[in-house]
Design a protein around this motif. Structure first.
Motif, mmCIF file in Angstrom:
data_model
loop_
_atom_site.group_PDB
_atom_site.id
_atom_site.type_symbol
_atom_site.label_atom_id
_atom_site.label_comp_id
_atom_site.label_asym_id
_atom_site.label_seq_id
_atom_site.Cartn_x
_atom_site.Cartn_y
_atom_site.Cartn_z
ATOM 1 N N LEU A 109 39.108 41.332 35.499
ATOM 2 C CA LEU A 109 39.361 42.753 35.724
ATOM 3 C C LEU A 109 38.402 43.624 34.910
ATOM 4 O O LEU A 109 37.967 44.683 35.374
ATOM 5 C CB LEU A 109 40.809 43.084 35.361
ATOM 6 N N ALA A 110 38.080 43.185 33.694
ATOM 7 C CA ALA A 110 37.159 43.964 32.860
ATOM 8 C C ALA A 110 35.791 44.085 33.511
ATOM 9 O O ALA A 110 35.138 45.134 33.428
ATOM 10 C CB ALA A 110 37.028 43.317 31.478
ATOM 11 N N ALA A 111 35.338 43.017 34.182
ATOM 12 C CA ALA A 111 34.039 43.062 34.859
ATOM 13 C C ALA A 111 34.041 44.093 35.982
ATOM 14 O O ALA A 111 33.006 44.695 36.281
ATOM 15 C CB ALA A 111 33.696 41.673 35.403
ATOM 16 N N ARG A 112 35.176 44.330 36.573
ATOM 17 C CA ARG A 112 35.272 45.287 37.669
ATOM 18 C C ARG A 112 35.458 46.720 37.175
ATOM 19 O O ARG A 112 35.010 47.674 37.832
ATOM 20 C CB ARG A 112 36.453 44.926 38.573
ATOM 21 N N ARG A 113 36.110 46.897 36.021
ATOM 22 C CA ARG A 113 36.566 48.221 35.622
ATOM 23 C C ARG A 113 35.933 48.756 34.335
ATOM 24 O O ARG A 113 36.206 49.886 33.949
ATOM 25 C CB ARG A 113 38.094 48.192 35.448
ATOM 26 N N ARG A 114 35.122 47.989 33.692
ATOM 27 C CA ARG A 114 34.598 48.376 32.376
ATOM 28 C C ARG A 114 33.735 49.629 32.473
ATOM 29 O O ARG A 114 33.164 49.966 33.526
ATOM 30 C CB ARG A 114 33.815 47.215 31.771
ATOM 31 N N ALA A 153 40.135 45.789 30.819
ATOM 32 C CA ALA A 153 40.695 45.466 32.139
ATOM 33 C C ALA A 153 41.501 46.621 32.722
ATOM 34 O O ALA A 153 41.729 46.691 33.932
ATOM 35 C CB ALA A 153 41.572 44.216 32.039
ATOM 36 N N ARG A 154 41.980 47.509 31.847
ATOM 37 C CA ARG A 154 42.721 48.705 32.254
ATOM 38 C C ARG A 154 43.951 48.390 33.107
ATOM 39 O O ARG A 154 44.242 49.066 34.090
ATOM 40 C CB ARG A 154 41.801 49.690 32.986
ATOM 41 N N ASN A 155 44.646 47.363 32.699
ATOM 42 C CA ASN A 155 45.946 47.040 33.299
ATOM 43 C C ASN A 155 46.975 47.197 32.187
ATOM 44 O O ASN A 155 47.015 46.374 31.262
ATOM 45 C CB ASN A 155 45.944 45.616 33.848
ATOM 46 N N PRO A 156 47.810 48.235 32.222
ATOM 47 C CA PRO A 156 48.732 48.510 31.112
ATOM 48 C C PRO A 156 49.662 47.340 30.783
ATOM 49 O O PRO A 156 49.946 47.087 29.611
ATOM 50 C CB PRO A 156 49.523 49.732 31.592
ATOM 51 N N VAL A 157 50.132 46.638 31.804
ATOM 52 C CA VAL A 157 51.041 45.519 31.568
ATOM 53 C C VAL A 157 50.304 44.375 30.855
ATOM 54 O O VAL A 157 50.805 43.784 29.888
ATOM 55 C CB VAL A 157 51.651 45.021 32.886
ATOM 56 N N VAL A 193 30.802 35.628 28.176
ATOM 57 C CA VAL A 193 31.869 36.479 28.716
ATOM 58 C C VAL A 193 31.399 37.929 28.757
ATOM 59 O O VAL A 193 31.518 38.616 29.783
ATOM 60 C CB VAL A 193 33.150 36.361 27.861
ATOM 61 N N LEU A 194 30.842 38.388 27.655
ATOM 62 C CA LEU A 194 30.375 39.777 27.600
ATOM 63 C C LEU A 194 29.239 40.015 28.592
ATOM 64 O O LEU A 194 29.218 41.048 29.280
ATOM 65 C CB LEU A 194 29.916 40.109 26.178
ATOM 66 N N ASP A 195 28.317 39.079 28.697
ATOM 67 C CA ASP A 195 27.199 39.242 29.633
ATOM 68 C C ASP A 195 27.694 39.404 31.066
ATOM 69 O O ASP A 195 27.165 40.229 31.833
ATOM 70 C CB ASP A 195 26.258 38.037 29.546
ATOM 71 N N ALA A 196 28.695 38.610 31.443
ATOM 72 C CA ALA A 196 29.225 38.694 32.809
ATOM 73 C C ALA A 196 29.944 40.014 33.034
ATOM 74 O O ALA A 196 29.880 40.593 34.124
ATOM 75 C CB ALA A 196 30.165 37.520 33.075
ATOM 76 N N ILE A 197 30.632 40.511 31.999
ATOM 77 C CA ILE A 197 31.301 41.810 32.107
ATOM 78 C C ILE A 197 30.257 42.918 32.243
ATOM 79 O O ILE A 197 30.402 43.841 33.050
ATOM 80 C CB ILE A 197 32.220 42.047 30.896
ATOM 81 N N VAL A 198 29.193 42.829 31.482
ATOM 82 C CA VAL A 198 28.100 43.808 31.579
ATOM 83 C C VAL A 198 27.532 43.816 32.993
ATOM 84 O O VAL A 198 27.259 44.881 33.562
ATOM 85 C CB VAL A 198 26.990 43.482 30.558
#
Length: 234
Positions: A109-114, A153-157, A193-198
Motif C-alpha cells: 500500500l505504501a508503494a501506491r500511496r506514498r 500505507a495510509r490505512n488507519p486500521v 523495500v524503500l527502493d520499491a516504495i520510491v
C-alpha cells in the motif's frame, strides 16, 4: 559478590546470566536472600528496571522467589536458561509470523500511496536503523522504520494495528540482535523495500518486505523445532 558491570546493549539477558551464575556457582544458595534491586543495579551498572525484569524472569521459572515486603530469595539452583531460550524463540516465531503479514501489506500500500515527504522520512528512519548499535537501540530503530512504512500505507486500521504491535516487534528485534543463531535482515534488504516504495512498484515492495522477514522466520522455525525436540528428549 562476583557480579561485574555488564556491557551496554544486552542488559536484561546479561543481568539474568550474572544472577543465574551466582546461583549456579554457589555464591547464592537455596534459601539465601539476594541483594536488593538498587544494590544489584549499582553493582552491574544497569537500570533498576533491567534488574527487576531479570528477577521477574527467574522468579517465573522458579529459581527466585519474591516475597513482598521482605526481599527476593533463592528457591532453586536449577539453570532455567535453556527453557527461557526455547520460550523466547517460540515467541519470536509468533511475532515474525504476524510481522510478515503486516509488513507485506503495508509495503504494497505504501508503494501506491506514498508522498515525497514519506520517502524523506523513511530514508531518515532507515539511516537511523543502519546506525543503531546496541540491541535495545537497534530494536527501537527497526520498529520505527517498519512503522513508518505502515504510516505511508495510509490505512488507519493497519496503522493502529501496527502501532499496537510495534512494542512486540521492538523487543523481538532486540532479542534477535542478541541471539547469534538467528539472522537479521541487513541494510540491503531494507533498502530494497524503500527502493520499491520510491519506484511505486507495489509488487516489488511486497516481495521485498517478505524477503526481510522470511529468512529469519525460516531459521526460527528450525530452531524452535530443535528446541522442542530437545525438550521432549529431556
Amino acid at each position: 559478590m562476583a557480579l561485574s558491570p555488564v556491557p551496554g546493549g544486552s542488559t536484561v539477558d546479561a543481568v539474568l546470566d550474572q544472577l543465574q551464575a551466582e546461583v549456579s556457582g554457589g555464591g547464592w544458595r537455596v534459601g539465601d536472600r539476594i541483594p536488593g534491586e538498587l544494590a544489584l543495579a549499582a553493582r552491574l551498572g544497569v537500570s533498576r528496571p533491567a534488574v527487576r525484569e531479570a528477577i521477574r524472569a527467574l522468579a517465573h521459572v522458579g529459581v527466585l522467589e519474591v516475597r513482598r515486603g521482605d526481599g527476593t530469595y533463592v528457591r532453586s539452583s536449577a539453570d532455567p536458561r535453556p527453557l527461557l531460550r526455547r520460550v523466547a524463540r517460540a515467541t519470536l516465531r509468533d511475532v515474525f509470523e504476524v510481522q510478515l503479514a503486516y509488513d507485506v501489506q503495508a509495503a504494497r500500500l505504501a508503494a501506491r500511496r506514498r508522498t515525497d515527504a514519506d520517502i524523506e522520512r523513511l530514508a531518515g528512519l532507515l539511516a537511523a536503523r543502519n546506525e543503531a548499535t546496541g540491541a535495545e537501540a537497534f530494536g527501537e530503530a527497526d520498529a520505527r522504520f517498519h512503522h513508518g512504512v505502515a504510516e505511508a500505507a495510509r490505512n488507519p486500521v493497519l496503522i493502529e494495528a501496527h502501532r499496537y504491535f510495534q512494542g512486540r516487534l521492538r523487543d523481538s528485534m532486540a532479542t534477535v540482535r542478541l541471539d547469534q543463531e538467528v539472522p537479521e535482515a541487513g541494510p540491503a534488504a531494507h533498502a530494497a523495500v524503500l527502493d520499491a516504495i520510491v519506484a511505486r512498484d507495489a509488487t516489488a515492495a511486497a516481495r521485498a518486505a517478505a524477503a526481510v522477514v522470511e529468512p529469519t522466520l525460516a531459521v526460527l522455525e528450525t530452531l524452535v523445532a530443535a528446541d522442542e525436540a530437545d525438550g521432549e528428549a529431556r
